[in-house]
Design a protein around this motif. Structure first.
Motif, PDB file in Angstrom:
ATOM      1  N   SER A   2     -20.856 -37.426 -40.807  1.00 44.45           N
ATOM      2  CA  SER A   2     -22.189 -37.332 -41.378  1.00 44.45           C
ATOM      3  C   SER A   2     -23.215 -37.779 -40.336  1.00 44.45           C
ATOM      4  O   SER A   2     -22.864 -38.234 -39.243  1.00 44.45           O
ATOM      5  CB  SER A   2     -22.293 -38.215 -42.628  1.00 44.45           C
ATOM      6  OG  SER A   2     -22.232 -39.581 -42.259  1.00 44.45           O
ATOM      7  N   GLU A   3     -24.479 -37.685 -40.698  1.00 44.86           N
ATOM      8  CA  GLU A   3     -25.553 -38.105 -39.788  1.00 44.86           C
ATOM      9  C   GLU A   3     -25.480 -39.601 -39.490  1.00 44.86           C
ATOM     10  O   GLU A   3     -25.982 -40.062 -38.467  1.00 44.86           O
ATOM     11  CB  GLU A   3     -26.908 -37.747 -40.393  1.00 44.86           C
ATOM     12  CG  GLU A   3     -27.133 -36.256 -40.479  1.00 44.86           C
ATOM     13  CD  GLU A   3     -28.415 -35.906 -41.212  1.00 44.86           C
ATOM     14  OE1 GLU A   3     -29.188 -36.812 -41.582  1.00 44.86           O
ATOM     15  OE2 GLU A   3     -28.642 -34.704 -41.420  1.00 44.86           O
ATOM     16  N   THR A   4     -24.870 -40.361 -40.396  1.00 45.22           N
ATOM     17  CA  THR A   4     -24.750 -41.807 -40.201  1.00 45.22           C
ATOM     18  C   THR A   4     -23.559 -42.185 -39.330  1.00 45.22           C
ATOM     19  O   THR A   4     -23.354 -43.357 -39.052  1.00 45.22           O
ATOM     20  CB  THR A   4     -24.610 -42.524 -41.563  1.00 45.22           C
ATOM     21  OG1 THR A   4     -23.380 -42.104 -42.179  1.00 45.22           O
ATOM     22  CG2 THR A   4     -25.784 -42.231 -42.477  1.00 45.22           C
ATOM     23  N   ILE A   8     -17.650 -37.584 -43.759  1.00 43.62           N
ATOM     24  CA  ILE A   8     -18.222 -36.947 -44.939  1.00 43.62           C
ATOM     25  C   ILE A   8     -17.233 -37.120 -46.087  1.00 43.62           C
ATOM     26  O   ILE A   8     -16.037 -36.866 -45.939  1.00 43.62           O
ATOM     27  CB  ILE A   8     -18.496 -35.456 -44.683  1.00 43.62           C
ATOM     28  CG1 ILE A   8     -19.575 -35.323 -43.604  1.00 43.62           C
ATOM     29  CG2 ILE A   8     -18.896 -34.736 -45.962  1.00 43.62           C
ATOM     30  CD1 ILE A   8     -19.758 -33.918 -43.079  1.00 43.62           C
ATOM     31  N   TYR A  40     -13.785 -36.294 -42.138  1.00 41.14           N
ATOM     32  CA  TYR A  40     -13.903 -36.235 -43.593  1.00 41.14           C
ATOM     33  C   TYR A  40     -12.990 -37.275 -44.214  1.00 41.14           C
ATOM     34  O   TYR A  40     -11.911 -37.564 -43.699  1.00 41.14           O
ATOM     35  CB  TYR A  40     -13.504 -34.848 -44.120  1.00 41.14           C
ATOM     36  CG  TYR A  40     -14.462 -33.768 -43.690  1.00 41.14           C
ATOM     37  CD1 TYR A  40     -15.487 -33.349 -44.533  1.00 41.14           C
ATOM     38  CD2 TYR A  40     -14.346 -33.174 -42.437  1.00 41.14           C
ATOM     39  CE1 TYR A  40     -16.367 -32.361 -44.129  1.00 41.14           C
ATOM     40  CE2 TYR A  40     -15.222 -32.185 -42.033  1.00 41.14           C
ATOM     41  CZ  TYR A  40     -16.240 -31.788 -42.884  1.00 41.14           C
ATOM     42  OH  TYR A  40     -17.115 -30.812 -42.475  1.00 41.14           O
ATOM     43  N   GLY A  72     -24.698 -35.878 -49.185  1.00 42.67           N
ATOM     44  CA  GLY A  72     -24.002 -34.871 -48.399  1.00 42.67           C
ATOM     45  C   GLY A  72     -22.532 -34.722 -48.745  1.00 42.67           C
ATOM     46  O   GLY A  72     -21.810 -33.976 -48.094  1.00 42.67           O
ATOM     47  N   ASP A  98     -27.164 -35.528 -54.587  1.00 44.28           N
ATOM     48  CA  ASP A  98     -26.607 -35.866 -53.278  1.00 44.28           C
ATOM     49  C   ASP A  98     -25.397 -35.034 -52.883  1.00 44.28           C
ATOM     50  O   ASP A  98     -24.794 -35.272 -51.838  1.00 44.28           O
ATOM     51  CB  ASP A  98     -26.241 -37.357 -53.231  1.00 44.28           C
ATOM     52  CG  ASP A  98     -27.476 -38.251 -53.227  1.00 44.28           C
ATOM     53  OD1 ASP A  98     -28.525 -37.807 -52.724  1.00 44.28           O
ATOM     54  OD2 ASP A  98     -27.384 -39.380 -53.733  1.00 44.28           O
TER      55      ASP A  98
END
Length: 187
Positions: A2-4, A8, A40, A72, A98
């Motif tokens: 994810s962006e963080t 995911i 993931y 996400g 979300d």
């Protein structure tokens, strides 16, 4: 990732029946996690009373799992777990906020042409709130539990849904979710 920088999250909702969590759908989860890889994290909660899946009981449990997800996240529902998940989302569209996508695997349709239910309301337009998130339907042509026509009925009621028919796949997708993992990576 994810962006963080965290994996995911993929929430996998099991099908119903005694022993399904440990003896059947665990193989689907293992296949999905292996095909998705380390970017993931497949979450696999045990649904209450798996041998007698009820809309209220499972819907409450599914909603509680969804609210814990990071933005996400992906929801994957197998068999009756997918049916209860999609109807839970339709009744509570705020849960979609979300989610990046919803994947239904061999989900039985409830209503005219499908399975009967005293608990799930399938009034016209029941799926209208689902347009906020991509929905992808999967059905194997060797499934002897959920007929292929059920996927067509879901596709009718969820017009933006994409339907993928998988040749030679049974109700458990031959314990191989590689195709679904590829679509999840593209979601």
């Amino acid at each position: 990732m994810s962006e963080t920088g965290k994996p995911i999250e993929v929430l996998f909702i099991q099908g119903g029946g005694e022993g399904t969590h440990e003896d059947w759908d665990d193989k689907l989860v293992a296949s999905l996690q292996a095909a998705l890889g380390p970017g993931y994290e497949v979450l696999y909660p045990r649904m209450p009373d798996e041998d007698d899946p009820g809309f209220r009981t499972w819907g409450t449990a599914i909603a509680a799992e969804i609210v814990r997800l990071a933005p996400g996240a992906i929801l994957v529902g197998h068999s009756v777990g997918g049916t209860i998940a999609i109807h839970t989302l339709a009744k509570r569209p705020a849960l979609l906020r979300d989610l990046a996508a919803v994947f239904l695997l061999a989900a039985p349709y409830v209503g005219d042409g499908g399975w009967p239910s005293d608990e799930i309301d399938v009034a016209p337009g029941w799926a209208s709130g689902l347009s906020a998130v991509p929905v992808i339907l999967y059905q194997g042509d060797a499934d002897d539990t959920t007929p292929m026509t059920h996927a067509d009925l879901f596709a009718r009621d969820i017009p933006h849904a994409k339907l993928r028919r998988l040749n030679g796949r049974d109700h458990q997708f031959n314990n191989d979710l590689t195709d679904i993992a590829g679509d999840i990576r593209r979601a």
